[in-house]
Design a protein around this motif. Structure first.
Motif, PDB file in Angstrom:
ATOM      1  N   TYR A 107       0.814  -1.211   0.000  1.00 39.49           N
ATOM      2  CA  TYR A 107       0.000   0.000   0.000  1.00 39.49           C
ATOM      3  C   TYR A 107       0.846   1.260   0.000  1.00 39.49           C
ATOM      4  CZ  TYR A 107      -3.179  -3.740   1.055  1.00 39.49           C
ATOM      5  OH  TYR A 107      -3.860  -4.919   1.005  1.00 39.49           O
ATOM      6  N   GLU A 108       2.164   1.083   0.091  1.00 42.77           N
ATOM      7  CA  GLU A 108       3.061   2.223  -0.070  1.00 42.77           C
ATOM      8  C   GLU A 108       2.902   2.820  -1.470  1.00 42.77           C
ATOM      9  OE1 GLU A 108       7.870   3.127   0.121  1.00 42.77           O
ATOM     10  OE2 GLU A 108       7.028   1.520   1.366  1.00 42.77           O
ATOM     11  N   TYR A 109       2.486   1.979  -2.425  1.00 40.13           N
ATOM     12  CA  TYR A 109       2.252   2.475  -3.784  1.00 40.13           C
ATOM     13  C   TYR A 109       1.222   3.605  -3.777  1.00 40.13           C
ATOM     14  CZ  TYR A 109       0.101   2.875  -8.356  1.00 40.13           C
ATOM     15  OH  TYR A 109      -0.430   3.386  -9.517  1.00 40.13           O
ATOM     16  N   GLN A 110       0.150   3.444  -2.983  1.00 43.23           N
ATOM     17  CA  GLN A 110      -0.897   4.457  -2.956  1.00 43.23           C
ATOM     18  C   GLN A 110      -0.377   5.800  -2.458  1.00 43.23           C
ATOM     19  OE1 GLN A 110      -4.152   4.516  -3.931  1.00 43.23           O
ATOM     20  NE2 GLN A 110      -3.876   2.501  -4.870  1.00 43.23           N
ATOM     21  N   GLU A 111       0.549   5.758  -1.517  1.00 42.81           N
ATOM     22  CA  GLU A 111       1.129   7.006  -1.016  1.00 42.81           C
ATOM     23  C   GLU A 111       1.969   7.682  -2.095  1.00 42.81           C
ATOM     24  OE1 GLU A 111       4.006   8.751   2.558  1.00 42.81           O
ATOM     25  OE2 GLU A 111       3.265   6.678   2.629  1.00 42.81           O
ATOM     26  N   LYS A 112       2.756   6.874  -2.820  1.00 45.75           N
ATOM     27  CA  LYS A 112       3.598   7.442  -3.871  1.00 45.75           C
ATOM     28  C   LYS A 112       2.752   8.000  -5.017  1.00 45.75           C
ATOM     29  CE  LYS A 112       7.670   4.585  -2.979  1.00 45.75           C
ATOM     30  NZ  LYS A 112       8.617   3.571  -3.516  1.00 45.75           N
ATOM     31  N   ARG A 113       1.641   7.332  -5.300  1.00 52.50           N
ATOM     32  CA  ARG A 113       0.790   7.765  -6.426  1.00 52.50           C
ATOM     33  C   ARG A 113      -0.123   8.920  -6.023  1.00 52.50           C
ATOM     34  NH1 ARG A 113      -1.766   9.849  -9.598  1.00 52.50           N
ATOM     35  NH2 ARG A 113      -2.988   9.019 -11.357  1.00 52.50           N
ATOM     36  N   PHE A 114      -0.720   8.854  -4.819  1.00 54.28           N
ATOM     37  CA  PHE A 114      -1.726   9.842  -4.442  1.00 54.28           C
ATOM     38  C   PHE A 114      -1.363  10.632  -3.184  1.00 54.28           C
ATOM     39  CE2 PHE A 114      -4.319   6.653  -6.790  1.00 54.28           C
ATOM     40  CZ  PHE A 114      -4.737   7.475  -7.818  1.00 54.28           C
ATOM     41  N   GLY A 115      -0.981   9.921  -2.096  1.00 51.46           N
ATOM     42  CA  GLY A 115      -0.671  10.619  -0.857  1.00 51.46           C
ATOM     43  C   GLY A 115      -0.902   9.739   0.359  1.00 51.46           C
ATOM     44  N   LYS A 117      -3.065   9.957   2.853  1.00 49.17           N
ATOM     45  CA  LYS A 117      -4.447   9.612   3.188  1.00 49.17           C
ATOM     46  C   LYS A 117      -4.938   8.430   2.362  1.00 49.17           C
ATOM     47  CE  LYS A 117      -5.714  14.314   4.591  1.00 49.17           C
ATOM     48  NZ  LYS A 117      -6.546  15.514   4.286  1.00 49.17           N
ATOM     49  N   ALA A 118      -4.535   8.383   1.102  1.00 49.49           N
ATOM     50  CA  ALA A 118      -4.931   7.270   0.243  1.00 49.49           C
ATOM     51  C   ALA A 118      -4.332   5.964   0.760  1.00 49.49           C
ATOM     52  CB  ALA A 118      -4.474   7.522  -1.196  1.00 49.49           C
ATOM     53  N   ARG A 119      -3.079   6.028   1.183  1.00 49.01           N
ATOM     54  CA  ARG A 119      -2.436   4.824   1.726  1.00 49.01           C
ATOM     55  C   ARG A 119      -3.140   4.365   3.001  1.00 49.01           C
ATOM     56  NH1 ARG A 119       3.996   4.233   3.435  1.00 49.01           N
ATOM     57  NH2 ARG A 119       3.870   2.112   4.262  1.00 49.01           N
ATOM     58  N   ALA A 120      -3.443   5.300   3.870  1.00 49.91           N
ATOM     59  CA  ALA A 120      -4.115   4.944   5.123  1.00 49.91           C
ATOM     60  C   ALA A 120      -5.494   4.349   4.854  1.00 49.91           C
ATOM     61  CB  ALA A 120      -4.233   6.174   6.018  1.00 49.91           C
ATOM     62  N   LEU A 121      -6.205   4.894   3.865  1.00 52.27           N
ATOM     63  CA  LEU A 121      -7.545   4.403   3.554  1.00 52.27           C
ATOM     64  C   LEU A 121      -7.514   2.992   3.004  1.00 52.27           C
ATOM     65  CD1 LEU A 121     -10.572   4.834   3.315  1.00 52.27           C
ATOM     66  CD2 LEU A 121     -10.187   5.895   1.061  1.00 52.27           C
ATOM     67  N   VAL A 122      -6.657   2.737   2.010  1.00 47.69           N
ATOM     68  CA  VAL A 122      -6.631   1.403   1.408  1.00 47.69           C
ATOM     69  C   VAL A 122      -6.111   0.376   2.408  1.00 47.69           C
ATOM     70  CG1 VAL A 122      -4.305   1.521   0.387  1.00 47.69           C
ATOM     71  CG2 VAL A 122      -6.093   0.129  -0.697  1.00 47.69           C
ATOM     72  N   SER A 123      -5.181   0.774   3.264  1.00 51.29           N
ATOM     73  CA  SER A 123      -4.682  -0.136   4.305  1.00 51.29           C
ATOM     74  C   SER A 123      -5.802  -0.494   5.276  1.00 51.29           C
ATOM     75  CB  SER A 123      -3.524   0.518   5.073  1.00 51.29           C
ATOM     76  OG  SER A 123      -2.431   0.760   4.224  1.00 51.29           O
TER      77      SER A 123
END
Length: 537
Positions: A107-115, A117-123
């Motif tokens: 889910y680190e990918y979501q942080e790199k792509r969006f930010g 909050k996105a990483r925290a949400l998908v996690s």
């Protein structure tokens, strides 16, 4: 307890102790949190592949697939036709992003792509869905223990949790993988014995039994109906469940984490391709078993259909068979459970604890924190496991898949937008994800739409609303993100990086040649079912 017998008890106890000892020996190699999360990247691809299969099959398939087929007949195979398509999508789109980044949390990918909050949400979404599915595994295992010993299921849930927790606390993804290999062998040996006994012990002529099952519609594998309120149709299996299973295999930390322990991206891809070629046969085997059970028991009703295979094993009376079956089911289930606990603790540590509460601590501190989270997640999972026992009706495999359908649409939408969308921003993504989950919840509670389509509804809403909200809130984006497929391809070209490593594509969106063979296998598997449908008299 006395009915189980000394021989069966000996087999069960020796097998559990052997797994614990193996886990203990392998855990000696853990010297850092990275070792706990990813191992030392020396595990062979075939072992990782078997581990992936064992983790997803476990007792849910051993008990649930025959129970599902007992009710639905061969039509239940439709839900599992899609694995080749799923594996092609995952290894070509997801793996390059995850493996090239060298991350432990996908889910680190979501942080790199969006930010962030996105990483925290998908996690968070994943942790909720994984808790529910792990609880189903715990319930399935406890059902076996209850059936064998005669204690109530809730007491068995606590006993199995304690055993699995001890096993998991020994730690390490490497230990998880290698114990999976051994456990899967025992699982399929037990299943093979059951199938042989079932065929040879049919009360009537086997050909007559098949004819009778055919007349009752139990041998019809393909339902071409466009009725979206029916679960086991070809379209729900090939279309809707492809979306569902891409999320399971592409955005599920528990499944992907073990492939990150591979030596290189080629080995990671090969481990998943093994699942792509074998999954159809595995599920077909257990579904055929369920149909034959219907013929053997002449359609008799069971208070809990998930115990059909255990009832048969007990009635068959082969010395030691119940011990083998019990050991296989319990070991495989605990294998899935320890994988889940390992992954849940990994995400809790990396995506939340280390990121927001305890930055720049020692590696030993994070390793200890991971073990504490393992304990906490074991306690949390007990609650939904008890709920499954109190409210479950029908196949636990179907129940698990239905529950998972609430989450996968929004989860897959987040990754699909990350890969393919130019204009999606973090704020728009958050709006779209919430809208997707709310819509799926409404559809599930207020309509009769078959649950395999929940994932399609979720992805559609997530993608549509996210793009519209992103443009409304942040406008059109001028450049493609580096973490989209188009951005990655541009990066490889501009930096003159090699597209392949040992013959396998490093860049996402490129199809390795063996995937064409896997697609051909998908076509052949469907044609084989069509031929079967016309040949059985």
């Amino acid at each position: 307890m006395s009915e189980f017998g000394a021989l069966n008890w000996s087999i069960l106890i020796v097998y559990i102790i052997a797994n614990l000892l193996l886990g203990y020996v392998l855990s000696k190699k853990i010297t850092s949190s990275d070792d706990f999360f990813l191992g030392n990247k020396t595990t062979p691809w075939w072992a990782i592949g078997i581990s992936v299969i064992a983790t997803y099959v476990s007792a849910l398939t051993f008990l649930g697939a025959p129970a599902w087929a007992y009710e639905e007949g061969m039509g239940a195979i439709a839900i599992h036709l899609n694995y080749p398509l799923v594996i092609i999508a995952v290894v070509c789109l997801f793996f390059p992003f995850f493996y090239n980044a060298g991350v432990a949390s996908i889910y680190e990918y979501q942080e790199k792509r969006f930010g962030k909050k996105a990483r925290a949400l998908v996690s968070t979404i994943w942790m909720i869905s994984q808790t529910m599915s792990s609880a189903a595994v715990l319930y399935a295992t406890s059902l076996v223990l209850s059936f064998i010993i005669g204690i109530d299921v809730i007491s068995a849930i606590f006993i199995v949790t304690i055993i699995a927790l001890i096993y998991t606390m020994l730690g390490g993804i490497t230990a998880v993988i290698w114990t999976d290999v051994i456990q899967s062998a025992i699982l399929f040996i037990g299943a093979g014995i059951i199938m042989y006994a079932l065929i040879t012990e049919m009360p009537s002529n086997f050909d007559d039994t098949l004819s009778k099952l055919k007349d009752m519609g139990k041998l019809d594998p393909l339902n071409y109906s466009f009725d979206f309120f029916k679960t086991t149709t070809v379209w729900s299996g090939v279309l809707a469940m492809t979306v569902y299973h891409i999320t399971v295999y592409g955005t599920n930390q528990m499944m992907v984490q073990r492939t990150l322990a591979a030596k290189n991206i080629g080995d990671a891809k090969k481990s998943y391709l093994l699942m792509g070629f074998l999954a159809f046969f595995i599920y077909l085997f257990f579904i055929v078993m369920g149909v034959l059970f219907y013929g053997y028991y002449d359609g008799r009703e069971f208070e809990n259909p998930n115990t059909i295979i255990l009832t048969f094993a007990a009635d068959y009376g082969l010395p030691g068979l119940m011990g083998i079956i019990a050991a296989a089911v319990m070991a495989a289930s605990m294998s899935s459970l320890d994988s889940a606990l390992n992954s849940l603790s990994t995400i809790s540590t990396l995506d939340f604890y280390q990121k927001y509460f305890a930055k720049d601590k020692s590696d030993a501190h994070y390793l200890n924190a991971t073990r504490v989270f393992t304990l906490l997640w074991a306690l949390i999972i007990i609650v939904p496991a008890i709920m499954y026992h109190l409210h479950a009706a029908g196949s636990i495999l179907e129940i698990l898949t239905k529950v998972g359908s609430f989450f996968v649409g929004a989860q897959l939408g987040m990754f699909a937008l990350g890969f393919f969308s130019k204009h999606t921003t973090e704020r728009g993504l958050l709006v779209g994800t919430v809208a997707a989950f709310a819509t799926v919840t409404y559809v599930a509670l207020a309509t009769e739409l078959a649950w395999p389509w929940y994932a399609v509804v979720g992805v559609t809403i997530s993608v549509t609303v996210s793009i519209i909200a992103s443009i409304a809130l942040d406008g059109f984006q001028k450049e493609w993100s580096e973490y989209t497929i188009k951005g990655q391809l541009r990066s490889f070209i501009n930096e003159n990086k090699p597209m392949k490593e040992n013959g396998w594509y490093l860049v996402p969106g490129k199809i390795d040649s063996i995937n064409y063979l896997l697609f051909a296998f998908f076509v052949v598997s469907i044609l084989s079912l069509v031929l079967f449908e016309h040949l059985v008299a």
